[in-house]
Design a protein around this motif. Structure first.
Motif, mmCIF file in Angstrom:
data_model
loop_
_atom_site.group_PDB
_atom_site.id
_atom_site.type_symbol
_atom_site.label_atom_id
_atom_site.label_comp_id
_atom_site.label_asym_id
_atom_site.label_seq_id
_atom_site.Cartn_x
_atom_site.Cartn_y
_atom_site.Cartn_z
ATOM 1 N N MET A 1 61.664 44.609 13.559
ATOM 2 C CA MET A 1 62.975 44.435 14.172
ATOM 3 C C MET A 1 62.883 44.479 15.695
ATOM 4 O O MET A 1 63.470 43.639 16.399
ATOM 5 C CB MET A 1 63.940 45.515 13.684
ATOM 6 C CG MET A 1 65.328 45.421 14.308
ATOM 7 S SD MET A 1 66.340 46.897 13.999
ATOM 8 C CE MET A 1 65.482 48.115 15.009
ATOM 9 N N ILE A 2 62.136 45.454 16.231
ATOM 10 C CA ILE A 2 62.014 45.587 17.684
ATOM 11 C C ILE A 2 61.343 44.358 18.283
ATOM 12 O O ILE A 2 61.775 43.829 19.314
ATOM 13 C CB ILE A 2 61.227 46.867 18.035
ATOM 14 C CG1 ILE A 2 62.035 48.107 17.638
ATOM 15 C CG2 ILE A 2 60.907 46.910 19.534
ATOM 16 C CD1 ILE A 2 61.261 49.409 17.784
ATOM 17 N N PHE A 3 60.293 43.879 17.630
ATOM 18 C CA PHE A 3 59.586 42.704 18.120
ATOM 19 C C PHE A 3 60.521 41.492 18.141
ATOM 20 O O PHE A 3 60.532 40.724 19.114
ATOM 21 C CB PHE A 3 58.371 42.430 17.230
ATOM 22 C CG PHE A 3 57.392 41.437 17.790
ATOM 23 C CD1 PHE A 3 56.217 41.867 18.396
ATOM 24 C CD2 PHE A 3 57.624 40.071 17.685
ATOM 25 C CE1 PHE A 3 55.297 40.956 18.897
ATOM 26 C CE2 PHE A 3 56.712 39.150 18.179
ATOM 27 C CZ PHE A 3 55.544 39.593 18.788
ATOM 28 N N GLU A 4 61.305 41.323 17.094
ATOM 29 C CA GLU A 4 62.227 40.183 17.039
ATOM 30 C C GLU A 4 63.279 40.269 18.139
ATOM 31 O O GLU A 4 63.626 39.260 18.766
ATOM 32 C CB GLU A 4 62.887 40.106 15.667
ATOM 33 C CG GLU A 4 61.935 39.665 14.569
ATOM 34 C CD GLU A 4 62.604 39.584 13.203
ATOM 35 O OE1 GLU A 4 63.639 40.267 13.018
ATOM 36 O OE2 GLU A 4 62.103 38.850 12.335
ATOM 37 N N HIS A 5 63.802 41.463 18.380
ATOM 38 C CA HIS A 5 64.782 41.629 19.456
ATOM 39 C C HIS A 5 64.132 41.358 20.817
ATOM 40 O O HIS A 5 64.769 40.770 21.702
ATOM 41 C CB HIS A 5 65.378 43.034 19.420
ATOM 42 C CG HIS A 5 66.472 43.200 18.410
ATOM 43 N ND1 HIS A 5 67.719 42.642 18.550
ATOM 44 C CD2 HIS A 5 66.496 43.870 17.228
ATOM 45 C CE1 HIS A 5 68.467 42.948 17.511
ATOM 46 N NE2 HIS A 5 67.750 43.703 16.689
ATOM 47 N N ALA A 6 62.893 41.791 20.999
ATOM 48 C CA ALA A 6 62.189 41.528 22.254
ATOM 49 C C ALA A 6 62.031 40.026 22.468
ATOM 50 O O ALA A 6 62.246 39.505 23.571
ATOM 51 C CB ALA A 6 60.824 42.212 22.247
ATOM 52 N N TYR A 7 61.676 39.305 21.400
ATOM 53 C CA TYR A 7 61.524 37.852 21.503
ATOM 54 C C TYR A 7 62.846 37.183 21.874
ATOM 55 O O TYR A 7 62.889 36.319 22.763
ATOM 56 C CB TYR A 7 60.993 37.298 20.178
ATOM 57 C CG TYR A 7 60.969 35.789 20.131
ATOM 58 C CD1 TYR A 7 60.102 35.064 20.944
ATOM 59 C CD2 TYR A 7 61.829 35.087 19.278
ATOM 60 C CE1 TYR A 7 60.097 33.670 20.909
ATOM 61 C CE2 TYR A 7 61.818 33.697 19.236
ATOM 62 C CZ TYR A 7 60.951 32.993 20.055
ATOM 63 O OH TYR A 7 60.944 31.627 20.031
ATOM 64 N N PHE B 1 49.526 42.479 12.850
ATOM 65 C CA PHE B 1 50.964 42.500 13.097
ATOM 66 C C PHE B 1 51.391 41.317 13.960
ATOM 67 O O PHE B 1 52.387 40.644 13.669
ATOM 68 C CB PHE B 1 51.365 43.814 13.769
ATOM 69 C CG PHE B 1 52.786 43.845 14.252
ATOM 70 C CD1 PHE B 1 53.843 43.837 13.355
ATOM 71 C CD2 PHE B 1 53.071 43.898 15.617
ATOM 72 C CE1 PHE B 1 55.170 43.864 13.799
ATOM 73 C CE2 PHE B 1 54.381 43.931 16.066
ATOM 74 C CZ PHE B 1 55.432 43.914 15.167
ATOM 75 N N VAL B 2 50.625 41.038 15.016
ATOM 76 C CA VAL B 2 50.965 39.913 15.894
ATOM 77 C C VAL B 2 50.850 38.591 15.129
ATOM 78 O O VAL B 2 51.696 37.703 15.267
ATOM 79 C CB VAL B 2 50.077 39.903 17.152
ATOM 80 C CG1 VAL B 2 50.388 38.690 18.023
ATOM 81 C CG2 VAL B 2 50.275 41.180 17.956
ATOM 82 N N GLU B 3 49.810 38.461 14.303
ATOM 83 C CA GLU B 3 49.667 37.256 13.484
ATOM 84 C C GLU B 3 50.857 37.095 12.537
ATOM 85 O O GLU B 3 51.377 35.981 12.351
ATOM 86 C CB GLU B 3 48.361 37.320 12.694
ATOM 87 C CG GLU B 3 47.114 37.246 13.561
ATOM 88 C CD GLU B 3 45.842 37.515 12.773
ATOM 89 O OE1 GLU B 3 44.753 37.262 13.325
ATOM 90 O OE2 GLU B 3 45.932 38.001 11.626
#
Length: 273
Positions: free
Chosen positions: A27-33, A52-54
């Motif tokens: 969720m945090i990664f998606e919001h950052a994007y 995770f990045v992949e």
């Protein structure tokens, strides 16, 4: 070193890499994007940072440009350089420039291993300017919304002079990764390799036993990657103790006394398997 030797320019895979979320990192990664914010991922070797990045690149449908950083990695390796062929001089983009120019995730793995001038290149991309000046061509590229900068490092295994500067750290949204909880790590081993629950449990028990002594006898604790490798050997018929020696013990130390002591732990755990 040629750029092609240090980077992979991958199209977003059609099949998601397997990944089991530990918390709210997805969720945090998606919001950052969505907010055009760069992400820093910190955690021990083999804990799943790259996987995770992949996974996130596939989930977001983005191309992934991965760079494994090292002592000789320069800003030119990331941005690009002029080359010469039979027709004369021509410019070739580096992986960072390709990601900015065309969109996608540029992932710098173990960023603190790169030369200091490399980090400076990231500053204008990791604040609200989101630009990449290319001095040698006179271009100033504006990153599109589809571009994302992601870096990772292992805070427990870095030289004092190679720490990430506060001025760099504070430009990123940070995610802290650790080793999975035993039940989750067992599931990961089973999913990745197909070994039965008993073998997976023994491997996770071994990993946690070695992690508890890592600060005393080992430079680094065994990551999930190592026990998955051992499980793959076991799944194809390799005896468990032999697999653990080759995929875990010998990877952790070159000292005969230490490897001998580690094998005592291995034999104790797998004695009745």
């Amino acid at each position: 070193m040629p750029i092609t030797a240090i980077a992979q320019n991958l199209k977003a895979p059609k099949v998601f890499p397997s990944y089991a979320p530990a918390d709210d990192e997805v969720m945090i990664f998606e919001h950052a994007y969505r907010n055009c914010l760069p992400v820093l991922i910190k955690g021990p070797t083999g804990c799943g940072k790259t996987r995770f990045v992949e996974y996130m690149a596939a989930r977001l449908g983005l191309a992934l440009h991965t760079v494994s950083c090292h002592d000789d990695l320069s800003a030119s390796d990331l941005v690009g350089r002029h080359l010469v062929n039979a027709s004369g001089t021509y410019w070739t983009d580096g992986p960072l420039t390709r990601a900015v120019r065309h969109g996608g995730i540029c992932y710098l793995d173990e960023v603190v291993e790169a030369r200091k001038d490399t980090t400076v290149v990231l500053h204008a991309l990791s604040d609200d300017r989101r630009i990449l000046p290319i001095d040698r061509t006179g271009e100033v590229l504006e990153a599109p919304p589809e571009f994302m900068l992601v870096v990772s490092y292992n805070p427990g295994y870095q030289h004092l002079l190679k720490g990430l500067k506060p001025s760099t750290r504070q430009r990123f949204i940070s995610l802290a990764f650790g080793f999975p909880e035993p039940a989750r790590e067992i599931d990961i081993v089973i999913t990745e390799t197909g070994v039965d629950h008993t073998i997976a449990k023994h491997l996770v028990t071994l990993a946690n036993a070695l992690r508890s002594t890592a600060n005393h006898d080992l430079e680094e604790a065994p990551g999930t990657r190592l026990i998955v490798d051992a499980a793959k050997l076991i799944a194809t018929g390799c005896p468990p103790q032999t697999a653990c020696r080759a995929a875990i013990v010998e990877c952790l130390s070159d000292e005969p006394e230490i490897t001998k002591a580690l094998m005592v732990v291995v034999n104790a755990i797998f004695a009745h398997s």
